[in-house]
Design a protein around this motif. Structure first.
Motif, PDB file in Angstrom:
ATOM      1  N   GLU A 245      29.522   6.013  20.567  1.00 29.92           N
ATOM      2  CA  GLU A 245      30.509   5.754  19.656  1.00 29.92           C
ATOM      3  C   GLU A 245      31.819   5.804  19.964  1.00 29.92           C
ATOM      4  O   GLU A 245      32.889   5.313  19.675  1.00 29.92           O
ATOM      5  N   ASP A 246      32.043   6.680  21.015  1.00 29.40           N
ATOM      6  CA  ASP A 246      33.356   6.804  21.757  1.00 29.40           C
ATOM      7  C   ASP A 246      34.064   5.875  22.568  1.00 29.40           C
ATOM      8  O   ASP A 246      34.972   5.912  22.955  1.00 29.40           O
ATOM      9  N   VAL A 247      33.241   5.141  22.991  1.00 30.96           N
ATOM     10  CA  VAL A 247      33.658   4.167  24.074  1.00 30.96           C
ATOM     11  C   VAL A 247      33.122   2.560  23.527  1.00 30.96           C
ATOM     12  O   VAL A 247      31.914   2.135  23.799  1.00 30.96           O
ATOM     13  N   PRO A 248      34.090   1.832  22.719  1.00 37.46           N
ATOM     14  CA  PRO A 248      33.831   0.513  22.506  1.00 37.46           C
ATOM     15  C   PRO A 248      33.691  -0.304  23.441  1.00 37.46           C
ATOM     16  O   PRO A 248      34.325  -0.383  24.492  1.00 37.46           O
ATOM     17  N   VAL A 249      32.657  -1.325  23.281  1.00 43.85           N
ATOM     18  CA  VAL A 249      32.488  -2.324  24.271  1.00 43.85           C
ATOM     19  C   VAL A 249      33.082  -3.586  23.866  1.00 43.85           C
ATOM     20  O   VAL A 249      33.533  -4.398  24.592  1.00 43.85           O
ATOM     21  N   LEU A 250      32.773  -4.002  22.501  1.00 41.83           N
ATOM     22  CA  LEU A 250      33.485  -5.061  22.003  1.00 41.83           C
ATOM     23  C   LEU A 250      34.174  -4.940  20.714  1.00 41.83           C
ATOM     24  O   LEU A 250      33.610  -4.040  19.833  1.00 41.83           O
TER      25      LEU A 250
ATOM     26  N   ASP B 141      21.517  -4.862  18.246  1.00 40.56           N
ATOM     27  CA  ASP B 141      22.128  -5.516  17.245  1.00 40.56           C
ATOM     28  C   ASP B 141      23.753  -4.827  17.201  1.00 40.56           C
ATOM     29  O   ASP B 141      23.965  -3.882  17.807  1.00 40.56           O
ATOM     30  N   PRO B 142      24.787  -5.832  16.785  1.00 43.23           N
ATOM     31  CA  PRO B 142      25.931  -5.428  16.846  1.00 43.23           C
ATOM     32  C   PRO B 142      26.188  -4.297  15.766  1.00 43.23           C
ATOM     33  O   PRO B 142      25.544  -4.067  14.687  1.00 43.23           O
ATOM     34  N   ASN B 143      27.312  -3.379  16.028  1.00 48.37           N
ATOM     35  CA  ASN B 143      27.806  -2.289  15.061  1.00 48.37           C
ATOM     36  C   ASN B 143      28.260  -3.048  13.615  1.00 48.37           C
ATOM     37  O   ASN B 143      28.125  -2.689  12.597  1.00 48.37           O
ATOM     38  N   LYS B 144      28.988  -4.331  13.898  1.00 44.66           N
ATOM     39  CA  LYS B 144      29.744  -4.643  12.934  1.00 44.66           C
ATOM     40  C   LYS B 144      29.661  -6.286  13.132  1.00 44.66           C
ATOM     41  O   LYS B 144      29.668  -6.662  14.534  1.00 44.66           O
ATOM     42  N   GLY B 145      29.697  -7.119  12.127  1.00 40.92           N
ATOM     43  CA  GLY B 145      29.636  -8.544  12.442  1.00 40.92           C
ATOM     44  C   GLY B 145      28.124  -8.860  12.557  1.00 40.92           C
ATOM     45  O   GLY B 145      27.111  -8.309  11.929  1.00 40.92           O
TER      46      GLY B 145
ATOM     47  N   VAL C  45      37.037 -16.391  28.154  1.00 43.05           N
ATOM     48  CA  VAL C  45      37.338 -15.278  29.124  1.00 43.05           C
ATOM     49  C   VAL C  45      37.538 -13.924  28.202  1.00 43.05           C
ATOM     50  O   VAL C  45      38.076 -13.738  27.219  1.00 43.05           O
ATOM     51  N   PHE C  46      36.746 -12.821  28.892  1.00 47.76           N
ATOM     52  CA  PHE C  46      36.711 -11.660  28.167  1.00 47.76           C
ATOM     53  C   PHE C  46      37.462 -10.695  28.929  1.00 47.76           C
ATOM     54  O   PHE C  46      37.718 -10.706  30.253  1.00 47.76           O
ATOM     55  N   ASN C  47      38.208  -9.761  28.227  1.00 50.51           N
ATOM     56  CA  ASN C  47      38.918  -8.612  29.007  1.00 50.51           C
ATOM     57  C   ASN C  47      39.019  -7.425  27.954  1.00 50.51           C
ATOM     58  O   ASN C  47      39.281  -7.483  26.926  1.00 50.51           O
ATOM     59  N   GLU C  48      38.351  -6.448  28.423  1.00 48.75           N
ATOM     60  CA  GLU C  48      38.546  -5.086  27.676  1.00 48.75           C
ATOM     61  C   GLU C  48      37.736  -5.295  26.530  1.00 48.75           C
ATOM     62  O   GLU C  48      38.259  -4.734  25.241  1.00 48.75           O
ATOM     63  N   GLY C  49      36.620  -6.051  26.297  1.00 50.11           N
ATOM     64  CA  GLY C  49      35.780  -6.248  25.110  1.00 50.11           C
ATOM     65  C   GLY C  49      36.468  -7.168  24.256  1.00 50.11           C
ATOM     66  O   GLY C  49      35.896  -7.298  22.948  1.00 50.11           O
ATOM     67  N   LYS C  50      37.481  -7.829  24.611  1.00 50.66           N
ATOM     68  CA  LYS C  50      37.899  -8.960  23.616  1.00 50.66           C
ATOM     69  C   LYS C  50      37.939 -10.275  24.433  1.00 50.66           C
ATOM     70  O   LYS C  50      37.977 -10.524  25.394  1.00 50.66           O
ATOM     71  N   VAL C  51      38.006 -11.574  23.464  1.00 49.29           N
ATOM     72  CA  VAL C  51      38.095 -12.868  24.082  1.00 49.29           C
ATOM     73  C   VAL C  51      39.634 -13.083  24.121  1.00 49.29           C
ATOM     74  O   VAL C  51      40.176 -12.964  23.080  1.00 49.29           O
ATOM     75  N   VAL C  52      40.046 -12.930  25.221  1.00 47.48           N
ATOM     76  CA  VAL C  52      41.620 -13.259  25.273  1.00 47.48           C
ATOM     77  C   VAL C  52      41.880 -14.796  25.702  1.00 47.48           C
ATOM     78  O   VAL C  52      43.097 -15.089  25.456  1.00 47.48           O
TER      79      VAL C  52
END
Length: 589
Positions: free
Chosen positions: A361-366, A401-405, A556-563
């Motif tokens: 919970e403390d470390v978001p991946v996406l 499964d994703p936490n959201k989405g 292109v991914f960076n720190e859990g986001k599509v940049v």
């Protein structure tokens, strides 16, 4: 305070676990059990019958000097021993057959439950822990139920028959003896409670012991390359020292029971001899009656001691049941809904919508990831390690499964379709090639056992694996070692690609499939992958960007986001994260 919690005797909750074992694994085998119990009761009765034959030996042979009686009693005793052995042997066979069936059923149930657990479960539990469930825990539960049942029925019946014989000979002496014996049970019960706590700790040590061995053998190349053999030996030696120390401590507790029972048995015997001698002197009892009574006590000693240890066996069984059922009662987080339907793929369009995810919970991946992949497209995910690329791929076959989405395929949310139908329409190839200790042929058609030899060969040819397979002495029947040992990295990956070729699924997931290969092997495997990708919706995670320059779209991914997203040329022209990654790799190459 925590230790006290391990000490309670057989509580209602404990007995419910025994009831669960009984109802699940024993009740349906009641016919075998009935036969075994009947045989036990008959075998148990012979102890009292044999002791009873000694009365005429003393009264009619030793005192009255009747020689004819001696011969008759000799034949009777011989016959009784033969029948006792025959019934005891039959009971052992029936109980062994029952034990085999129960252990087999239990191990099958454990394996079936664990094999359907989700990936998150395997991230939390070690291999050693799971192996303990199959091995010692199942074995101890079987011992605690069937062996305890044998003790309870056979030994208790033997004691009861002998007690009846004692009361028949002299109810006064029997009352004196059975006032003394029960006092010996209380310290035995205390020993059982103490042993349970130590047994629980020994099971935990056993898990760590197997984990240590498994870790050392699986990482043998690292162990040797860093010359840490002695460090591994020392670590294992420490585990062995702790296990042996605990084993000796448990042995001391078990060994203490016999002296305690011996003492109380001796006390009862002394009282019996004194009182019996007094009765004979006063003419109230014959020597034959006295000897039968005395030998009945001796014959009852061993089964009575076994009954006294019954509490200890039940206590150790509880520990294994707690461990096994705590795992068996876990429900997989990833499972079918009640109204789940089969996935129907018409186009192979994949939509990843507003996805958030974290393993902890403390470390978001996406964070808020959205991706759209159209029919027949090949898209690539690139980015630094830990940026979330592989996690997104894991959502498609519902490893997580994703936490959201949501993840949608041709308008169907993957959480609304049957997991089996979802995974059967996806082929997965990763850099961590998983091969089984089986033939090359069976490794290629793993999951598709109905595939013919011709189809296997065709898939191997498409994966460029046929030539090297045929160069082996046994060809497609070559038995592979663990994880395909004996083959090169490229050869193992070709077999993995052939397996995916044979599956012929409409969606293809490639997770850095060529990352661990040398340049030559990469080129061969890449050519095979390009054949595999034709006409399919493909997601490729690429380590070497040169392998995905022709992708329809690159994310292109960076720190859990599509940049960034676009074609190779568009992203290079953009001059952002992808352009920098490509420039660095181009300069290295």
């Amino acid at each position: 305070m925590s230790k006290k919690k391990d000490l309670p005797p057989l509580t209602k909750e404990n007995l419910l676990m025994y009831k669960r074992v009984w109802n699940t694994y024993i009740a349906d085998k009641w016919r075998w059990l009935v036969v075994a119990v009947i045989l036990m009761l008959i075998a148990a009765s012979f102890d009292a019958l044999l002791v009873k034959q000694l009365k005429p030996v003393f009264d009619k042979v030793f005192i009255d000097k009747n020689k004819e009686t001696l011969g008759v009693i000799g034949y009777i005793i011989l016959g009784l021993y033969f029948l006792k052995g025959a019934f005891g042997y039959s009971q052992d066979l029936v109980m062994t057959k029952l034990s085999i069936k129960i252990v087999a059923d239990m191990q099958k149930d454990v394996f079936r439950h664990l094999i359907y657990m989700d990936n998150a479960f395997y991230n939390k539990h070690t291999t050693g822990e799971l192996l303990q469930r199959f091995g010692s825990d199942v074995s101890h539960i079987k011992d605690a139920t069937l062996d305890s049942l044998t003790t309870f029925v056979k030994d208790s019946a033997s004691v009861i028959f002998l007690v009846i014989l004692m009361f028949y000979q002299s109810w006064e002496m029997a009352c004196v003896v059975f006032f003394v014996f029960p006092a010996g049970f209380y310290p035995v019960i205390l020993c059982g409670q103490k042993l349970r706590r130590k047994y629980k700790k020994s099971q935990e040590f056993g898990e760590s012991f197997f984990d240590q061995i498994n870790q050392s053998f699986r990482g043998i190349k690292i162990v040797k390359s860093y010359c840490t053999e002695e460090a591994e030996v020392s670590a294992l030696d420490e585990f062995i020292r702790k296990i042996n120390k605990l084993a000796f401590s448990m042995t001391k507790i078990k060994a203490l029971q016999s002296p305690m029972m011996e003492f109380f048995g001796g006390f009862a015997m002394a009282i019996t001899l004194s009182y019996g001698g007094y009765q004979i002197v006063n003419g109230r009892m014959t020597p034959g009656n006295f000897v039968v009574f005395l030998l009945a006590i001796v014959a009852a000693y061993k089964p009575m001691k076994n009954v006294a240890k019954l509490h200890m066996h039940l206590q150790t069984g509880i520990t294994s049941m707690e461990r096994l059922f705590s795992m068996m009662d876990l429900e997989p987080a990833i499972k079918d809904k009640e109204d789940a339907k089969d996935l129907v793929i018409t186009d192979g369009k994949i939509e990843i919508k507003d996805v958030d995810f974290s393993y902890n919970e403390d470390v978001p991946v996406l964070k808020d990831v959205s991706i759209e992949i159209n029919k027949g497209q090949t898209v690539a995910f690139v980015g630094h390690s830990g940026s979330g690329k592989s996690t997104v791929i894991n959502f498609l076959p519902r490893f997580y499964d994703p936490n959201k989405g949501s993840i949608v395929i041709d308008g169907q949310d993957v959480r609304d379709v049957k997991i089996e139908s979802l995974r059967r329409q996806m082929a997965y190839v990763s850099q961590d090639v998983i091969l089984f200790h089986d033939t090359i042929k069976n490794n290629i058609r793993y999951g598709i056992p109905e595939a013919t030899d011709e189809q296997v060969i065709e898939a191997a040819k498409a994966a460029a694996a046929h030539d090297f397979i045929m160069s082996l002495e046994d060809g497609y029947d070559t038995m592979l070692g663990e994880q395909g040992s004996g083959l090169s990295g490229g050869q193992r990956q070709m077999i993995s690609v052939a397996r995916a070729m044979l599956k012929n699924a409409p969606v293809l997931l490639l997770d850095e499939a060529t990352a661990a290969l040398d340049s030559f092997s990469e080129k061969v495997v890449q050519n095979s992958l390009e054949k595999l990708m034709k006409g399919r919706t493909c997601i490729v995670i690429a380590h070497r960007l040169s392998t995905i320059v022709h992708a329809d779209k690159i994310f292109v991914f960076n720190e859990g986001k599509v940049v960034e997203q676009g074609t190779h040329d568009e992203l290079v022209a953009l001059g952002g994260t992808y352009a920098n990654l490509y420039k660095i790799q181009f300069m290295k190459e």
